[in-house]
Design a protein around this motif. Sequence first.
Motif, PDB file in Angstrom:
ATOM      1  N   SER B 118       0.940  -1.136  -0.025  1.00  0.00           N
ATOM      2  CA  SER B 118       0.010   0.229   0.107  1.00  0.00           C
ATOM      3  C   SER B 118       0.872   1.234  -0.038  1.00  0.00           C
ATOM      4  O   SER B 118       0.187   2.244   0.088  1.00  0.00           O
ATOM      5  CB  SER B 118      -0.923  -0.028   1.232  1.00  0.00           C
ATOM      6  OG  SER B 118      -1.585  -1.117   1.178  1.00  0.00           O
ATOM      7  N   LEU B 119       2.339   1.184  -0.033  1.00  0.00           N
ATOM      8  CA  LEU B 119       2.788   2.396  -0.319  1.00  0.00           C
ATOM      9  C   LEU B 119       3.998   2.186  -1.343  1.00  0.00           C
ATOM     10  O   LEU B 119       4.766   1.390  -1.450  1.00  0.00           O
ATOM     11  CB  LEU B 119       3.980   2.662   1.086  1.00  0.00           C
ATOM     12  CG  LEU B 119       3.401   3.046   2.340  1.00  0.00           C
ATOM     13  CD1 LEU B 119       4.483   3.034   3.382  1.00  0.00           C
ATOM     14  CD2 LEU B 119       2.927   4.510   1.957  1.00  0.00           C
ATOM     15  N   TRP B 120       3.599   2.958  -2.315  1.00  0.00           N
ATOM     16  CA  TRP B 120       4.482   2.795  -3.640  1.00  0.00           C
ATOM     17  C   TRP B 120       4.574   4.298  -4.187  1.00  0.00           C
ATOM     18  O   TRP B 120       3.865   5.048  -4.000  1.00  0.00           O
ATOM     19  CB  TRP B 120       3.769   1.987  -4.830  1.00  0.00           C
ATOM     20  CG  TRP B 120       2.565   2.113  -5.026  1.00  0.00           C
ATOM     21  CD1 TRP B 120       1.408   2.462  -4.072  1.00  0.00           C
ATOM     22  CD2 TRP B 120       2.244   2.178  -6.401  1.00  0.00           C
ATOM     23  NE1 TRP B 120       0.389   2.725  -5.051  1.00  0.00           N
ATOM     24  CE2 TRP B 120       0.622   2.909  -6.124  1.00  0.00           C
ATOM     25  CE3 TRP B 120       2.625   1.953  -7.592  1.00  0.00           C
ATOM     26  CZ2 TRP B 120       0.102   2.922  -7.363  1.00  0.00           C
ATOM     27  CZ3 TRP B 120       2.099   2.455  -8.631  1.00  0.00           C
ATOM     28  CH2 TRP B 120       0.915   2.706  -8.745  1.00  0.00           C
ATOM     29  N   ILE B 122       7.005   6.318  -3.801  1.00  0.00           N
ATOM     30  CA  ILE B 122       7.049   7.245  -2.677  1.00  0.00           C
ATOM     31  C   ILE B 122       8.136   8.302  -3.038  1.00  0.00           C
ATOM     32  O   ILE B 122       9.088   8.049  -3.796  1.00  0.00           O
ATOM     33  CB  ILE B 122       7.863   6.725  -1.467  1.00  0.00           C
ATOM     34  CG1 ILE B 122       6.579   5.614  -1.020  1.00  0.00           C
ATOM     35  CG2 ILE B 122       8.162   7.352  -0.246  1.00  0.00           C
ATOM     36  CD1 ILE B 122       5.278   6.121  -0.212  1.00  0.00           C
ATOM     37  N   ALA B 161       1.509  12.193   6.369  1.00  0.00           N
ATOM     38  CA  ALA B 161       0.145  11.728   5.870  1.00  0.00           C
ATOM     39  C   ALA B 161       0.532  10.343   4.890  1.00  0.00           C
ATOM     40  O   ALA B 161      -0.362   9.698   4.445  1.00  0.00           O
ATOM     41  CB  ALA B 161      -0.046  12.767   4.435  1.00  0.00           C
ATOM     42  N   LEU B 162       1.669   9.706   5.348  1.00  0.00           N
ATOM     43  CA  LEU B 162       1.847   8.403   4.948  1.00  0.00           C
ATOM     44  C   LEU B 162       1.273   7.369   5.927  1.00  0.00           C
ATOM     45  O   LEU B 162       1.330   5.946   5.283  1.00  0.00           O
ATOM     46  CB  LEU B 162       3.353   8.015   4.765  1.00  0.00           C
ATOM     47  CG  LEU B 162       4.161   8.913   3.780  1.00  0.00           C
ATOM     48  CD1 LEU B 162       5.571   8.689   3.908  1.00  0.00           C
ATOM     49  CD2 LEU B 162       3.679   8.426   2.543  1.00  0.00           C
ATOM     50  N   GLY B 163       0.853   7.466   6.880  1.00  0.00           N
ATOM     51  CA  GLY B 163       0.201   6.650   7.698  1.00  0.00           C
ATOM     52  C   GLY B 163       0.910   5.453   8.327  1.00  0.00           C
ATOM     53  O   GLY B 163       0.633   4.358   8.730  1.00  0.00           O
ATOM     54  N   LEU B 164       2.325   5.996   8.428  1.00  0.00           N
ATOM     55  CA  LEU B 164       3.320   4.884   9.026  1.00  0.00           C
ATOM     56  C   LEU B 164       3.447   5.334  10.715  1.00  0.00           C
ATOM     57  O   LEU B 164       3.041   6.247  11.002  1.00  0.00           O
ATOM     58  CB  LEU B 164       4.788   5.286   8.538  1.00  0.00           C
ATOM     59  CG  LEU B 164       4.814   4.699   6.935  1.00  0.00           C
ATOM     60  CD1 LEU B 164       6.015   5.352   6.116  1.00  0.00           C
ATOM     61  CD2 LEU B 164       4.570   3.481   6.630  1.00  0.00           C
ATOM     62  N   ARG B 192       3.837  13.580   2.270  1.00  0.00           N
ATOM     63  CA  ARG B 192       3.923  12.298   1.687  1.00  0.00           C
ATOM     64  C   ARG B 192       5.114  12.166   1.203  1.00  0.00           C
ATOM     65  O   ARG B 192       5.210  10.915   0.514  1.00  0.00           O
ATOM     66  CB  ARG B 192       2.954  12.537   0.593  1.00  0.00           C
ATOM     67  CG  ARG B 192       1.684  13.046   0.933  1.00  0.00           C
ATOM     68  CD  ARG B 192       0.572  12.804  -0.358  1.00  0.00           C
ATOM     69  NE  ARG B 192       0.649  13.780  -1.212  1.00  0.00           N
ATOM     70  CZ  ARG B 192      -0.138  15.096  -1.010  1.00  0.00           C
ATOM     71  NH1 ARG B 192      -0.831  15.371   0.019  1.00  0.00           N
ATOM     72  NH2 ARG B 192      -0.080  16.218  -1.858  1.00  0.00           N
ATOM     73  N   LEU B 346     -18.623  17.303   4.887  1.00  0.00           N
ATOM     74  CA  LEU B 346     -18.175  17.038   3.226  1.00  0.00           C
ATOM     75  C   LEU B 346     -16.721  17.651   2.957  1.00  0.00           C
ATOM     76  O   LEU B 346     -15.735  16.850   2.579  1.00  0.00           O
ATOM     77  CB  LEU B 346     -19.048  17.526   2.242  1.00  0.00           C
ATOM     78  CG  LEU B 346     -20.313  16.537   2.215  1.00  0.00           C
ATOM     79  CD1 LEU B 346     -21.197  17.270   1.298  1.00  0.00           C
ATOM     80  CD2 LEU B 346     -20.213  15.273   1.858  1.00  0.00           C
ATOM     81  N   GLY B 349     -14.128  15.723   5.103  1.00  0.00           N
ATOM     82  CA  GLY B 349     -14.148  14.298   4.615  1.00  0.00           C
ATOM     83  C   GLY B 349     -13.208  14.204   3.242  1.00  0.00           C
ATOM     84  O   GLY B 349     -12.615  13.317   3.159  1.00  0.00           O
ATOM     85  N   PHE B 350     -13.834  15.108   2.256  1.00  0.00           N
ATOM     86  CA  PHE B 350     -12.970  15.033   1.011  1.00  0.00           C
ATOM     87  C   PHE B 350     -12.030  15.983   1.023  1.00  0.00           C
ATOM     88  O   PHE B 350     -11.539  16.535  -0.069  1.00  0.00           O
ATOM     89  CB  PHE B 350     -14.204  15.350   0.103  1.00  0.00           C
ATOM     90  CG  PHE B 350     -15.197  14.373  -0.251  1.00  0.00           C
ATOM     91  CD1 PHE B 350     -14.939  13.186  -1.117  1.00  0.00           C
ATOM     92  CD2 PHE B 350     -16.043  14.375   0.467  1.00  0.00           C
ATOM     93  CE1 PHE B 350     -15.803  12.258  -1.422  1.00  0.00           C
ATOM     94  CE2 PHE B 350     -17.085  13.246   0.354  1.00  0.00           C
ATOM     95  CZ  PHE B 350     -16.941  12.161  -0.668  1.00  0.00           C
ATOM     96  N   SER B 352      -8.738  15.810   1.186  1.00  0.00           N
ATOM     97  CA  SER B 352      -7.402  15.415   0.478  1.00  0.00           C
ATOM     98  C   SER B 352      -7.798  15.492  -1.297  1.00  0.00           C
ATOM     99  O   SER B 352      -6.933  16.130  -1.681  1.00  0.00           O
ATOM    100  CB  SER B 352      -6.920  14.128   0.663  1.00  0.00           C
ATOM    101  OG  SER B 352      -6.759  13.906   1.989  1.00  0.00           O
ATOM    102  N   LEU B 353      -9.215  15.051  -1.363  1.00  0.00           N
ATOM    103  CA  LEU B 353      -9.613  15.358  -3.022  1.00  0.00           C
ATOM    104  C   LEU B 353      -9.849  16.762  -3.176  1.00  0.00           C
ATOM    105  O   LEU B 353      -9.168  17.137  -4.532  1.00  0.00           O
ATOM    106  CB  LEU B 353     -10.838  14.421  -3.066  1.00  0.00           C
ATOM    107  CG  LEU B 353     -11.231  13.978  -4.466  1.00  0.00           C
ATOM    108  CD1 LEU B 353     -10.240  13.054  -4.856  1.00  0.00           C
ATOM    109  CD2 LEU B 353     -12.726  13.444  -4.390  1.00  0.00           C
ATOM    110  N   GLN B 356      -6.096  18.110  -3.745  1.00  0.00           N
ATOM    111  CA  GLN B 356      -5.483  17.787  -4.941  1.00  0.00           C
ATOM    112  C   GLN B 356      -6.046  18.489  -6.229  1.00  0.00           C
ATOM    113  O   GLN B 356      -5.407  18.972  -7.084  1.00  0.00           O
ATOM    114  CB  GLN B 356      -5.691  15.898  -4.988  1.00  0.00           C
ATOM    115  CG  GLN B 356      -4.393  15.745  -6.020  1.00  0.00           C
ATOM    116  CD  GLN B 356      -4.821  14.324  -6.255  1.00  0.00           C
ATOM    117  OE1 GLN B 356      -5.877  13.761  -6.591  1.00  0.00           O
ATOM    118  NE2 GLN B 356      -3.638  13.554  -5.979  1.00  0.00           N
TER     119      GLN B 356
END
Lengths: 138, 409
Positions: B118-120, B122, B161-164, B192, B346, B349-350, B352-353, B356
């Motif tokens: 799930s991490l690529w 990078i 933001a990588l969730g690590l 990221r 909304l 929640g959205f 990040s979208l 971007q």
Amino acid sequence: MAKRVMGIIMMLLGLALILTPWYLFPVCGRGRYAPKDPGIYPRHKCANTLKAETVLGLLTISVGAISLVRPRRKILIGSSAALLILSGLVALFPLQITGLCKMATMPCRMGTLPALITLSILMAIIGVAGIIQGRGWK
Amino acid sequence: MKHFLAAYLVRKNIRRRLFRYLILVVSVAAAVGMQVSAALIDRMSRESLELGLKRLGADLVAVPAGLDAELQKSYLTGDAAIFYMDRSIQDRISGFDFVAQTSPQLFIKSLANAGCCSLWNIYLVGFDPDTDFTIKPWLAPRFTRGAERKIGADEVLAGAALGLEEGNTLRFYGQSFKVGGILSPTGMGLDRAVFIPIRSAYRMARESKTKAEQELDLSPDKISAVLIKLKAEKDGGLPAYRAAFELEQRIPEISILQPEELAMKIQQNLSTVLAGLRSASYAIWSATALLIALVFAMATNERKREIGLMRAMGATRGLIFRMIMMEALLVGGTGSLIGLLCSTGLVLGFSSLISQSLGVPFYQPGLGKLVPLSLTALALALLTGMIAGLYPALRASRMEPYQAIRSGE
């Protein structure tokens, strides 16, 4: 007709639930995020959520279809209760059970997750409204 | 008792004209929702920008000539900007009197199938732990354990933001690295990225020939950027714009990125969208106020006979006034609450979208900053409902019972 509205709404929610992770807000590697070269594309965790949500969508459509075909008091209350349970599962699968990819900027986290949570809230509201409406029927 | 009676009558009346009230509530919700969304997007991007520029820590960033726009994009979006220049440029920059400190950075893109499912792809940023003044200060406090810790050769620092988590293992070009710390979030693209000691990056490139599926072609005399800290003007330094001009004139192989340019670019990206959203919300807001006034005026006309009868049976002017004002406030309050909840949910929640799509960074504000915004929107909607309902309420309360019954027949 008024008695069948809830069934139609439930079926539309089920359809939205299927379309969301496939096309509207696709998970990684699907829809507009489909890889140009699938050969090197790694398998993502969110693929399991995609399968689960598709099944939940089909179940929601079935529950709605029952309410649509037989708009009786007990059936509406029962299908609304089922919708409430399904709404919980719609949120639980990406958050806890199957999960999603790690990075906050992966398509499944940016678009699919908030869209599924929104749908789950809508399903819960319709479920509660259905139970209240069903209790008023004779 | 009077209040209960008014509330009872309001409930009855709303039930009788449910569809009409639903339309009003939806209109108020749309107006409030748009206004709150615009305010939230504006606030989130400003906050992120402030934090991101602080995080950047450098007064200037030197990159190969003509590539400053690439770096700008990469800071905003987190997409890897890959370019290299000679390492000797860092020494040439350090030689200027007005430069206090410099530190090199190296940009690398990890392979598509970098081990973890799930991490690529990078964005790897090589930094020099000995000279660094921009990354280490931003390690989240819980990871530093209150002490300055040396970053090991096999350790990396990860963006928020990588969730690590600390202790996770990552694999790049056949080498394993342990996550030694997580940087606090800013909402900028670098959240990221994975930060790797520059010497480990060169070693990784050297060993990639034998260890990785694909060789990383990188020579140890190359770097991607030089972060520059300027001396204070009282200590013989120059203002940032003059120092940038001087450096670009004297070293033609480089372009200089000034953090202020980044701020301006974000403001440009945002201004059009926010202006559109705000004008639409003002238009809807005015239309909604008019709609409420019109609907209540119509309702008062329709209910002339009913109001006349109520007055004849002993209802006071005050009760009639309260009843209509309560209806208007209920429409405004319910609509604004729905609009507020939906738009906040909304946008957050959205986020990040949206970030971007608009090309602007987002940093989610804490609850403390959301409360004043929500209260303002709520107060504005209630005020709109009150103003719109005032005239019909006054007119209805002033009706004479006999005339009202006659004209309502």
